[in-house]
Motif scaffolding. Structure first.
Motif, PDB file in Angstrom:
ATOM      1  N   LEU A   1      -0.051  -4.504   3.196  1.00  0.00           N
ATOM      2  CA  LEU A   1      -1.290  -3.826   2.854  1.00  0.00           C
ATOM      3  C   LEU A   1      -1.928  -3.203   4.090  1.00  0.00           C
ATOM      4  CD1 LEU A   1      -2.844  -6.528   0.515  1.00  0.00           C
ATOM      5  CD2 LEU A   1      -1.551  -4.481  -0.152  1.00  0.00           C
TER       6      LEU A   1
ATOM      7  N   GLY B   1      -3.097  -3.243  -3.295  1.00  0.00           N
ATOM      8  CA  GLY B   1      -1.692  -2.893  -3.227  1.00  0.00           C
ATOM      9  C   GLY B   1      -1.016  -2.937  -4.584  1.00  0.00           C
TER      10      GLY B   1
ATOM     11  N   SER C   1       0.856  -1.199   0.000  1.00  0.00           N
ATOM     12  CA  SER C   1       0.000   0.000   0.000  1.00  0.00           C
ATOM     13  C   SER C   1       0.889   1.245   0.000  1.00  0.00           C
ATOM     14  CB  SER C   1      -0.923  -0.004   1.217  1.00  0.00           C
ATOM     15  OG  SER C   1      -1.891  -1.008   1.113  1.00  0.00           O
TER      16      SER C   1
END
Length: 280
Positions: free
Chosen positions: A253, A195, A164
Motif C-alpha cells: 500500500l 488497496g 495500491s
C-alpha cells in the motif's frame, strides 16, 4: 512551451505524451531511434549527458523514467541524466520510479534512489511519481486470456494481499498535473486506497465483460512458467523474484500522507473504468 517525454513510444511514456498533447502542449519525444516516432522527436543516448542536455535545453518540463536494465546500468543512467539536468536546467522534471519504492532515508542503492539524489542536487524543480503494481500487468496474454476463456484471473499474489494498483493512464494524468503545476514537489505515491485484493480485480473484469470472473492465487514459480516462454528466462527471473519477495510482505500500500489523493486530489481509476478507457 515544450515538454520532453522519455520513452514516448513505450508503455509509460506514450500515455504521458498523449495526455500532454490532448491539453495542447507542445511535446517532443526523446528516443534512441527517432525513426519510430510519429511526431516531433529528438535523439538521445542515456549514456551521453551531452545529448540529453541538448534535448532538455529550453524545455518547460521533462518526463523521465529509467529504462529496464541491470541495477548498475540504471544507476549510471541516473547519474548521466542528473549531469544533463544540471547543465540544461529545464523548468520542471517529473520522474516515475516505474513501480520501485524509494528509500525515505536518502541512502538507497537502487537506480530510482540514485535518480532522486541527482534531482535534489540538480537545482531543478522536480516531483517524483511513485506507483506500485501496474494494472497493465493483468493484460499480459498469460493472465488475460484465461479471464476471457475460463473466467479466472490467475496472478501470483495472495488472496488477502492488498495492493495500491494503478494504471499507466493514472501515472500519465498525475505526471501532466505535476509538470504543469509546480506547487507540489517531492514524492507523490499513486495507487488505490484502500488497496485492492485479488477478487476486487476480478470483479472489475467481471463487470466490464458482463460475466463471472474469479481470482485464483498462483505461486511465483507457476507464474514464471507462464511468462518465461514469452519474455525469456533472463527477463522473467527478476519478475518472478519480485513476487517471491511479495509472498513474505503483509501488503503493498502507498502511504496516505504522500498519496496523490491527499496531495493532488487525484483518484486513480477503478479497474472497470481503466478497462473502459482502454477499450480492451
Amino acid at each position: 512551451m515544450t515538454y520532453i517525454v522519455h520513452g514516448a513510444t513505450g508503455a509509460q511514456g506514450s500515455p504521458v505524451l498523449a495526455a500532454l498533447t490532448a491539453k495542447n502542449h507542445q511535446t517532443v519525444a526523446a528516443a534512441r531511434d527517432v525513426s519510430v516516432v510519429d511526431g516531433r522527436a529528438v535523439a538521445v543516448d542515456y549514456s551521453s549527458a551531452e545529448s540529453l542536455a541538448r534535448a532538455y535545453d529550453g524545455a518547460e518540463g521533462v518526463f523521465v523514467h529509467l529504462p529496464i536494465a541491470p541495477a548498475s546500468d540504471q544507476i549510471a543512467f541516473a547519474k548521466t541524466i542528473g549531469k544533463a539536468l544540471k547543465t540544461a536546467q529545464p523548468g520542471r522534471v517529473v520522474f516515475s520510479t516505474s513501480g520501485y519504492t524509494v528509500d525515505d532515508d536518502d541512502d538507497g542503492s537502487t537506480g530510482p534512489d540514485t535518480m532522486i539524489r541527482e534531482l535534489k542536487a540538480s537545482g531543478v524543480s522536480y516531483a517524483v511519481v511513485e506507483p506500485r503494481l501496474f494494472l497493465e500487468n493483468l493484460l499480459m496474454p498469460a493472465v488475460h486470456n484465461p479471464v476471457l476463456a475460463e473466467g479466472v484471473l490467475r496472478y501470483p499474489l495472495r488472496e488477502n494481499y492488498a495492493t495500491s494498483w494503478s494504471s499507466h493512464l493514472d501515472i500519465a494524468d498525475v505526471a501532466v498535473q505535476l509538470l504543469t503545476d509546480t506547487s507540489v514537489s517531492g514524492v507523490i505515491s499513486v495507487g488505490a486506497l484502500p488497496g485492492l485484493l485479488g477478487q476486487d480485480l476480478a470483479d472489475g473484469f467481471s463487470t466490464y465483460y458482463s460475466k463471472p470472473v474469479t481470482f485464483e492465487a498462483i505461486s511465483p514459480v507457476a507464474f514464471g512458467d507462464l511468462i518465461i516462454p514469452v519474455f525469456g528466462e533472463a527477463a522473467a527471473t527478476p519478475v518472478v523474484d519480485s513476487y517471491k519477495y511479495r509472498q513474505a510482505q503483509p501488503h503493498e500500500l502507498i502511504p496516505e500522507t504522500r498519496s496523490a489523493q491527499k496531495l493532488l486530489g487525484f483518484q486513480p481509476r477503478s479497474v472497470g473504468q481503466w478497462l473502459r478507457d482502454l477499450r480492451v
